[in-house]
Design a protein around this motif. Structure first.
Motif, PDB file in Angstrom:
ATOM      1  N   VAL A  65      58.005  43.769  35.768  1.00 29.76           N
ATOM      2  CA  VAL A  65      58.532  44.272  34.489  1.00 29.76           C
ATOM      3  C   VAL A  65      57.792  45.529  34.030  1.00 29.76           C
ATOM      4  O   VAL A  65      58.378  46.434  33.445  1.00 29.76           O
ATOM      5  CB  VAL A  65      58.461  43.183  33.397  1.00 29.76           C
ATOM      6  CG1 VAL A  65      59.107  43.674  32.111  1.00 29.76           C
ATOM      7  CG2 VAL A  65      59.143  41.914  33.876  1.00 29.76           C
ATOM      8  N   ARG A  66      56.493  45.586  34.336  1.00 26.55           N
ATOM      9  CA  ARG A  66      55.735  46.767  33.939  1.00 26.55           C
ATOM     10  C   ARG A  66      56.304  48.013  34.614  1.00 26.55           C
ATOM     11  O   ARG A  66      56.472  49.051  33.993  1.00 26.55           O
ATOM     12  CB  ARG A  66      54.258  46.577  34.303  1.00 26.55           C
ATOM     13  CG  ARG A  66      53.387  47.719  33.778  1.00 26.55           C
ATOM     14  CD  ARG A  66      51.920  47.490  34.057  1.00 26.55           C
ATOM     15  NE  ARG A  66      51.378  46.354  33.347  1.00 26.55           N
ATOM     16  CZ  ARG A  66      50.816  45.322  33.927  1.00 26.55           C
ATOM     17  NH1 ARG A  66      50.717  45.262  35.228  1.00 26.55           N
ATOM     18  NH2 ARG A  66      50.347  44.324  33.214  1.00 26.55           N
ATOM     19  N   GLU A  67      56.630  47.898  35.888  1.00 26.97           N
ATOM     20  CA  GLU A  67      57.212  49.016  36.622  1.00 26.97           C
ATOM     21  C   GLU A  67      58.587  49.374  36.045  1.00 26.97           C
ATOM     22  O   GLU A  67      58.910  50.551  35.835  1.00 26.97           O
ATOM     23  CB  GLU A  67      57.344  48.657  38.108  1.00 26.97           C
ATOM     24  CG  GLU A  67      57.933  49.791  38.931  1.00 26.97           C
ATOM     25  CD  GLU A  67      58.141  49.411  40.403  1.00 26.97           C
ATOM     26  OE1 GLU A  67      57.906  48.241  40.764  1.00 26.97           O
ATOM     27  OE2 GLU A  67      58.543  50.298  41.165  1.00 26.97           O
ATOM     28  N   LEU A  85      41.592  34.802  29.657  1.00 29.33           N
ATOM     29  CA  LEU A  85      40.856  35.529  30.697  1.00 29.33           C
ATOM     30  C   LEU A  85      41.834  35.977  31.772  1.00 29.33           C
ATOM     31  O   LEU A  85      42.356  35.155  32.530  1.00 29.33           O
ATOM     32  CB  LEU A  85      39.782  34.639  31.320  1.00 29.33           C
ATOM     33  CG  LEU A  85      38.626  34.220  30.425  1.00 29.33           C
ATOM     34  CD1 LEU A  85      37.664  33.303  31.190  1.00 29.33           C
ATOM     35  CD2 LEU A  85      37.883  35.442  29.901  1.00 29.33           C
ATOM     36  N   ASP A  86      42.083  37.281  31.810  1.00 33.64           N
ATOM     37  CA  ASP A  86      43.045  37.827  32.770  1.00 33.64           C
ATOM     38  C   ASP A  86      42.286  38.271  34.021  1.00 33.64           C
ATOM     39  O   ASP A  86      41.109  38.586  33.949  1.00 33.64           O
ATOM     40  CB  ASP A  86      43.750  39.024  32.114  1.00 33.64           C
ATOM     41  CG  ASP A  86      45.070  39.318  32.785  1.00 33.64           C
ATOM     42  OD1 ASP A  86      45.407  38.636  33.775  1.00 33.64           O
ATOM     43  OD2 ASP A  86      45.771  40.235  32.323  1.00 33.64           O
ATOM     44  N   GLU A  87      42.981  38.293  35.155  1.00 29.21           N
ATOM     45  CA  GLU A  87      42.384  38.710  36.438  1.00 29.21           C
ATOM     46  C   GLU A  87      41.180  37.826  36.767  1.00 29.21           C
ATOM     47  O   GLU A  87      40.139  38.310  37.199  1.00 29.21           O
ATOM     48  CB  GLU A  87      41.946  40.184  36.411  1.00 29.21           C
ATOM     49  CG  GLU A  87      42.949  41.127  35.794  1.00 29.21           C
ATOM     50  CD  GLU A  87      43.980  41.624  36.797  1.00 29.21           C
ATOM     51  OE1 GLU A  87      43.984  41.110  37.937  1.00 29.21           O
ATOM     52  OE2 GLU A  87      44.776  42.487  36.421  1.00 29.21           O
ATOM     53  N   LYS A 141      52.389  37.719  32.602  1.00 23.91           N
ATOM     54  CA  LYS A 141      51.429  36.622  32.433  1.00 23.91           C
ATOM     55  C   LYS A 141      50.775  36.682  31.055  1.00 23.91           C
ATOM     56  O   LYS A 141      50.573  35.660  30.413  1.00 23.91           O
ATOM     57  CB  LYS A 141      50.358  36.680  33.537  1.00 23.91           C
ATOM     58  CG  LYS A 141      50.940  36.455  34.938  1.00 23.91           C
ATOM     59  CD  LYS A 141      49.868  36.359  36.003  1.00 23.91           C
ATOM     60  CE  LYS A 141      49.130  37.668  36.224  1.00 23.91           C
ATOM     61  NZ  LYS A 141      49.984  38.759  36.740  1.00 23.91           N
ATOM     62  N   GLU A 142      50.461  37.894  30.620  1.00 23.60           N
ATOM     63  CA  GLU A 142      49.830  38.009  29.302  1.00 23.60           C
ATOM     64  C   GLU A 142      50.818  37.642  28.191  1.00 23.60           C
ATOM     65  O   GLU A 142      50.442  37.025  27.193  1.00 23.60           O
ATOM     66  CB  GLU A 142      49.278  39.423  29.093  1.00 23.60           C
ATOM     67  CG  GLU A 142      48.605  39.563  27.746  1.00 23.60           C
ATOM     68  CD  GLU A 142      47.560  40.670  27.700  1.00 23.60           C
ATOM     69  OE1 GLU A 142      47.181  41.205  28.753  1.00 23.60           O
ATOM     70  OE2 GLU A 142      47.128  40.987  26.576  1.00 23.60           O
ATOM     71  N   VAL A 143      52.075  38.008  28.383  1.00 19.62           N
ATOM     72  CA  VAL A 143      53.101  37.628  27.401  1.00 19.62           C
ATOM     73  C   VAL A 143      53.147  36.103  27.291  1.00 19.62           C
ATOM     74  O   VAL A 143      53.160  35.539  26.188  1.00 19.62           O
ATOM     75  CB  VAL A 143      54.494  38.168  27.827  1.00 19.62           C
ATOM     76  CG1 VAL A 143      55.563  37.683  26.871  1.00 19.62           C
ATOM     77  CG2 VAL A 143      54.482  39.693  27.893  1.00 19.62           C
TER      78      VAL A 143
HETATM   79 MG    MG Z   1      47.808  41.128  33.063  1.00 24.48          MG
END
Ligand code: MG
Ligand code: ADP
Length: 387
Positions: free
Chosen positions: A224-226, A104-106, A40-42
């Motif tokens: 993807v992080r995992e 604004l994340d989360e 999402k941040e990407v």
């Molecule tokens: Mg994030």
């Protein structure tokens, strides 16, 4: 300088790239939805980078794990003396993003009071510093928000404002989970194996066909992080010959309760909260541990689950016990293990103390380290935490 990019060749990712390109053409607010670690941040960064605001700041703020009053002064700024510790005037992050984009994340973790303040800003573009009575400042900021929560359900439960939801939801981008992106899993794995091999100056391992098949059927709850973390650990194993399914199972085992590895689960897996023989942890604690391993931070995972009573104190203690084993009794190293900046130390310690989970370190000091501790790579956002 090379910015972030969305790797992948699946139909899903092509569609996503097209949505990003479309969003970049306007200045409208964007709401990005999707599970944790999907990118999402990407996506937010790409919308900014490919838009007219590219030359202006992109400011990212993670709304979870920040006490409400601190979040308020971080976002809106404050004037000197407006509260204990406000020694000088502070320009808020919204103002710092002027001309550019505020991410604004989360968002789903925001309190109702903060939501009301955000709504006012979203409607008017005006900010008022905490403790200031000299009127408001006009800003020109594009707002991009993201959450892994089901906001509709939160609205029904009275935890999220419907009017804010409609304000922010002008363009909505849904980022698909990794398990729905087909062979992208292998493409991304190869990419991250390559990165890790280069970073650690180790050979890049190859995959056996069976191992590849296993990766394609795994559910990747941390997305993807995992996958990136798994790739790094595989490189660090430094095996001879292609990786076999057994090699992978060691790495992705921790999450098997949520991410079903076909044919690899014991049948009694559905029994509620059994103790795992090898670690002395309940299934719930193991799942949270796996999320920590996949790169999520302590506040988002353990603190949150404890607050919502999904995690008991005994389970919290078992997580700290395991972390002390891995760090040989060093709480400061635990911060890195839990993806927290060093500046979170006081707050972390206060929490453990409050919950009587601050176990004495002596029994752990002579253990051999069980794993390599990830290096804290700096804050994911421009918020650096309380000092
Ligand atoms: Mg994030
Ligand atoms: N399609 C993709 N291609 C390359 N890297 C990706 C992709 N999606 C996610 N990533 C990487 O995965 C990690 C998690 O992404 P992030 O945007 O922080 O996820 P989220 O905000 O949804 O939790 C980051 O390291 C990011 O660079």
């Amino acid at each position: 300088m090379q910015g972030p990019s969305l790797l992948g060749a699946s139909v899903m990712i092509k569609r996503l790239r097209a949505e990003v390109a479309l969003a970049a053409r306007s200045h409208a607010k964007v709401l990005i939805l999707g599970e944790t670690g999907v990118g999402k941040e990407v996506v937010a960064r790409l919308v900014h980078m490919h838009g007219a605001r590219a030359g202006c700041p992109f400011v990212a703020v993670n709304c979870s794990g920040i006490p409400e009053t601190l979040l308020e002064s971080e976002l809106f700024g404050h004037v000197r003396g407006s509260f204990t510790g406000a020694f000088r005037d502070k320009v808020g992050l919204i103002q710092q993003a002027n001309g550019g984009t505020l991410f604004l994340d989360e968002l789903g973790e925001m309190s109702l009071r903060m939501q009301a303040m955000l709504l006012r800003f979203a409607e008017t573009g005006e900010v008022q510093r905490v403790g200031s009575d000299s009127g408001t400042l006009r800003t020109d900021v594009r707002l991009i928000t993201a959450t892994n929560r089901d906001l509709r359900a939160q609205i029904d439960a009275g935890a999220f404002r419907e009017d804010l939801y409609y304000r922010l939801n002008l363009i909505r981008i849904q980022v698909p989970p990794l398990r729905e992106r087909g062979e992208d899993v292998l493409l991304l794995l190869e990419h991250y194996l390559q990165c890790a091999a280069r970073a650690h100056d180790l050979p890049m391992p190859s995959l056996s066909e069976d191992a590849a098949r296993l990766l394609l059927t795994y559910a990747w709850p941390g997305n993807v992080r995992e996958l990136r973390n798994v790739a790094e650990r595989l490189v660090l194993q430094d095996r001879v010959g292609p990786l076999m399914p057994e090699d992978l199972q060691l790495e992705i085992r921790g999450t098997s309760a949520t991410g079903v590895i076909v044919g690899a689960l014991p049948s009694e897996d559905s029994v509620p909260r059994p103790m795992m023989a090898d670690t002395g942890m309940t299934e719930q604690a193991q799942q949270l541990w796996a999320r920590l391993e996949s790169g999520e931070d302590f506040w988002a995972v353990v603190h949150e689950a404890f607050k919502t009573r999904e995690l008991t104190r005994a389970e919290l203690v078992s997580i700290i016990d395991r972390a002390l084993q891995e760090t040989c009794g060093h709480y400061r190293d635990m911060l890195r293990l839990f993806h927290l900046p060093p500046s979170d130390y006081k707050r972390f310690h206060a929490f453990l103390y409050q919950q009587r989970a601050n176990l004495p370190v002596a029994p752990y000091r002579n253990l051999r380290r069980r794993s390599s501790i990830p290096v804290y790579m700096g804050p994911k956002t421009s918020w650096t935490g309380p000092s």
